[in-house]
Design a protein around this motif. Structure first.
Motif, PDB file in Angstrom:
ATOM      1  N   LEU A  71       0.839  -1.191   0.000  1.00  0.00           N
ATOM      2  CA  LEU A  71       0.000   0.000   0.000  1.00  0.00           C
ATOM      3  C   LEU A  71       0.873   1.239   0.000  1.00  0.00           C
ATOM      4  CD1 LEU A  71      -2.738  -1.003   2.605  1.00  0.00           C
ATOM      5  CD2 LEU A  71      -2.868  -1.099   0.129  1.00  0.00           C
ATOM      6  N   ARG A  72       0.612   2.137  -0.928  1.00  0.00           N
ATOM      7  CA  ARG A  72       1.376   3.379  -0.976  1.00  0.00           C
ATOM      8  C   ARG A  72       1.050   4.228   0.249  1.00  0.00           C
ATOM      9  NH1 ARG A  72       3.195   4.749  -6.138  1.00  0.00           N
ATOM     10  NH2 ARG A  72       2.864   6.961  -5.766  1.00  0.00           N
ATOM     11  N   GLY A  73       2.020   5.007   0.676  1.00  0.00           N
ATOM     12  CA  GLY A  73       1.773   5.931   1.772  1.00  0.00           C
ATOM     13  C   GLY A  73       1.892   5.322   3.145  1.00  0.00           C
ATOM     14  N   GLN A  74       2.494   4.129   3.263  1.00  0.00           N
ATOM     15  CA  GLN A  74       2.647   3.492   4.563  1.00  0.00           C
ATOM     16  C   GLN A  74       4.110   3.179   4.833  1.00  0.00           C
ATOM     17  OE1 GLN A  74       0.054   0.070   4.233  1.00  0.00           O
ATOM     18  NE2 GLN A  74      -1.474   1.072   5.507  1.00  0.00           N
ATOM     19  N   ALA A  75       4.447   3.188   6.090  1.00  0.00           N
ATOM     20  CA  ALA A  75       5.787   2.776   6.493  1.00  0.00           C
ATOM     21  C   ALA A  75       5.905   1.258   6.420  1.00  0.00           C
ATOM     22  CB  ALA A  75       6.063   3.250   7.913  1.00  0.00           C
ATOM     23  N   THR A  76       7.130   0.770   6.260  1.00  0.00           N
ATOM     24  CA  THR A  76       7.375  -0.662   6.380  1.00  0.00           C
ATOM     25  C   THR A  76       7.419  -1.027   7.861  1.00  0.00           C
ATOM     26  OG1 THR A  76       9.769  -0.317   6.303  1.00  0.00           O
ATOM     27  CG2 THR A  76       8.651  -0.780   4.220  1.00  0.00           C
ATOM     28  N   VAL A  77       7.057  -2.266   8.179  1.00  0.00           N
ATOM     29  CA  VAL A  77       7.012  -2.713   9.566  1.00  0.00           C
ATOM     30  C   VAL A  77       7.744  -4.047   9.691  1.00  0.00           C
ATOM     31  CG1 VAL A  77       5.557  -3.431  11.509  1.00  0.00           C
ATOM     32  CG2 VAL A  77       4.821  -1.550  10.024  1.00  0.00           C
ATOM     33  N   GLY A  78       8.707  -4.100  10.593  1.00  0.00           N
ATOM     34  CA  GLY A  78       9.383  -5.338  10.955  1.00  0.00           C
ATOM     35  C   GLY A  78       9.202  -5.591  12.432  1.00  0.00           C
ATOM     36  N   VAL A  79       9.091  -6.853  12.821  1.00  0.00           N
ATOM     37  CA  VAL A  79       8.820  -7.207  14.214  1.00  0.00           C
ATOM     38  C   VAL A  79       9.821  -8.261  14.681  1.00  0.00           C
ATOM     39  CG1 VAL A  79       7.117  -8.101  15.857  1.00  0.00           C
ATOM     40  CG2 VAL A  79       6.364  -6.740  13.880  1.00  0.00           C
ATOM     41  N   GLY A  80      10.477  -7.988  15.800  1.00  0.00           N
ATOM     42  CA  GLY A  80      11.353  -8.960  16.428  1.00  0.00           C
ATOM     43  C   GLY A  80      10.630  -9.639  17.570  1.00  0.00           C
ATOM     44  N   ILE A  81      10.750 -10.965  17.650  1.00  0.00           N
ATOM     45  CA  ILE A  81      10.045 -11.719  18.683  1.00  0.00           C
ATOM     46  C   ILE A  81      11.000 -12.678  19.391  1.00  0.00           C
ATOM     47  CG2 ILE A  81       7.850 -11.600  17.450  1.00  0.00           C
ATOM     48  CD1 ILE A  81       8.317 -14.570  16.651  1.00  0.00           C
ATOM     49  N   PRO A  82      10.679 -13.051  20.629  1.00  0.00           N
ATOM     50  CA  PRO A  82      11.507 -14.022  21.358  1.00  0.00           C
ATOM     51  C   PRO A  82      11.124 -15.449  20.989  1.00  0.00           C
ATOM     52  CG  PRO A  82       9.751 -13.250  22.778  1.00  0.00           C
ATOM     53  CD  PRO A  82       9.605 -12.498  21.472  1.00  0.00           C
ATOM     54  N   GLY A  83      11.214 -15.760  19.719  1.00  0.00           N
ATOM     55  CA  GLY A  83      10.853 -17.068  19.210  1.00  0.00           C
ATOM     56  C   GLY A  83      11.092 -17.092  17.720  1.00  0.00           C
ATOM     57  N   ALA A  84      10.377 -17.931  17.008  1.00  0.00           N
ATOM     58  CA  ALA A  84      10.555 -18.037  15.560  1.00  0.00           C
ATOM     59  C   ALA A  84       9.240 -18.419  14.919  1.00  0.00           C
ATOM     60  CB  ALA A  84      11.623 -19.074  15.222  1.00  0.00           C
ATOM     61  N   GLU A  85       9.127 -18.089  13.629  1.00  0.00           N
ATOM     62  CA  GLU A  85       7.963 -18.467  12.854  1.00  0.00           C
ATOM     63  C   GLU A  85       8.258 -19.779  12.149  1.00  0.00           C
ATOM     64  OE1 GLU A  85       4.916 -16.030   9.992  1.00  0.00           O
ATOM     65  OE2 GLU A  85       7.048 -15.878   9.534  1.00  0.00           O
TER      66      GLU A  85
END
Length: 310
Positions: A71-85
């Protein structure tokens, strides 16, 4: 003409959720933290979504056009977690924040935030932060190490996190400690894990096992610096173990830089003593790998989450 991309990083911890907004040059535009809703997955999702929305509103992300974002006009988002996907199911595994286990965290966040979200283990985020613009900046292969309540690690190659076929790349803390006869039971179900010796509690347990004295890792370091012979001996055992364990990493990965983070990384003596000790265990006539202290400290996890977007 569009503005430079805004990167948002989220460090989703067991006790706090931290968010950071970085400009394309790595400059911090905003940083905030709130308490993590304890044991409440739905409330945790809403807390993350609320922080992202508030951050975008405060820094004016609505005017941005981010290349590669759905989507244009949005920041990118990254998430760090105490685990794994899990690469098999897409669900969260190995998380010490137990309310996340078995949940489709990425999919749920993407639905709430209406954009693609990237998720990585918090140790991987630490390694990426230090490789991007920290102690390992400019190095091709960086191994990031967490020496704290537990022992974790992450691998970054050419500023990209290596996830691995099982999403466990860098998890050296649950390999067996080389050269030890004490095979203590680890919470993971294995015995003699590196974490049992190189974590803060592991350092304290070794001191208690040898001396009978109950002392924290910080107290042991302070007393050793003041000339306490027993504490000094404990730290020398710790350094020898760290050297052997990291030598195994060097023999397999051959990194340019190993960056230490976590509470025990603040013992400055490690950076002089451990490379001297690891030389005899590395399969090379010389060891060019550098052992360096983190540059961003407690900020590395959340910064690395933001850098999950290139």
């Amino acid at each position: 003409m569009s503005a430079a991309p805004l990167r948002i990083g989220v460090d989703l911890g067991g006790s706090k959720i931290e968010i950071i907004a970085l400009g394309d040059d790595g400059a911090v535009m905003l940083r905030e933290r709130v308490a993590t809703p304890q044991g409440d997955y739905a409330a945790t999702l809403q807390a993350v979504a609320g922080l992202v929305a508030a951050t975008e509103a405060r820094v004016g992300a609505g005017s941005l056009c981010v290349p590669g974002n759905p989507l244009r006009g949005q920041a990118t988002v990254g998430v760090g977690i105490p685990g794994a996907e899990s690469l098999a199911t897409g669900l969260i595994k190995n998380a010490n924040s137990t309310c996340l286990i078995g949940k489709p965290l990425r999919q749920d966040l993407e639905q709430l935030l209406r954009r693609e979200v990237r998720i990585a283990n918090d140790a991987n985020c630490f390694a990426l932060s230090e490789a991007a613009d920290g102690a390992g900046a400019g190095s091709q292969v960086v191994f990031g190490v967490i020496l704290g309540t537990g022992v974790g690690g992450g691998i970054v190659i050419d500023r990209r996190v290596l996830t691995g076929a099982n999403a466990i790349a860098g998890e050296w803390g649950h390999n067996p400690m080389p050269g030890e006869h004490h095979k203590e039971a680890c919470y993971c179900g294995r015995r003699g894990c590196i974490e049992l010796y190189l974590s803060g509690p592991g350092l304290a347990a070794d001191h208690r096992r040898v001396t009978g004295a109950d002392s924290s890792a910080a107290d042991i370091a302070m007393r050793a610096a003041a000339g306490d012979a027993q504490c000094e001996a404990t730290l020398q055992r710790y350094e020898a173990r760290l050297a052997r364990a990291l030598a195994q990493v060097i023999n397999i990965l051959d990194p340019n830089v190993i960056v230490l983070g976590g509470g025990l990384s603040n013992m400055d003596r490690l950076y002089a003593n451990v490379p001297h000790l690891w030389a005899e265990h590395v399969f090379s006539d010389r060891v060019a790998t550098k052992l360096l202290k983190h540059r961003h400290g407690d900020s590395s996890g959340v910064r690395g989450a933001a850098w999950l977007w290139p």
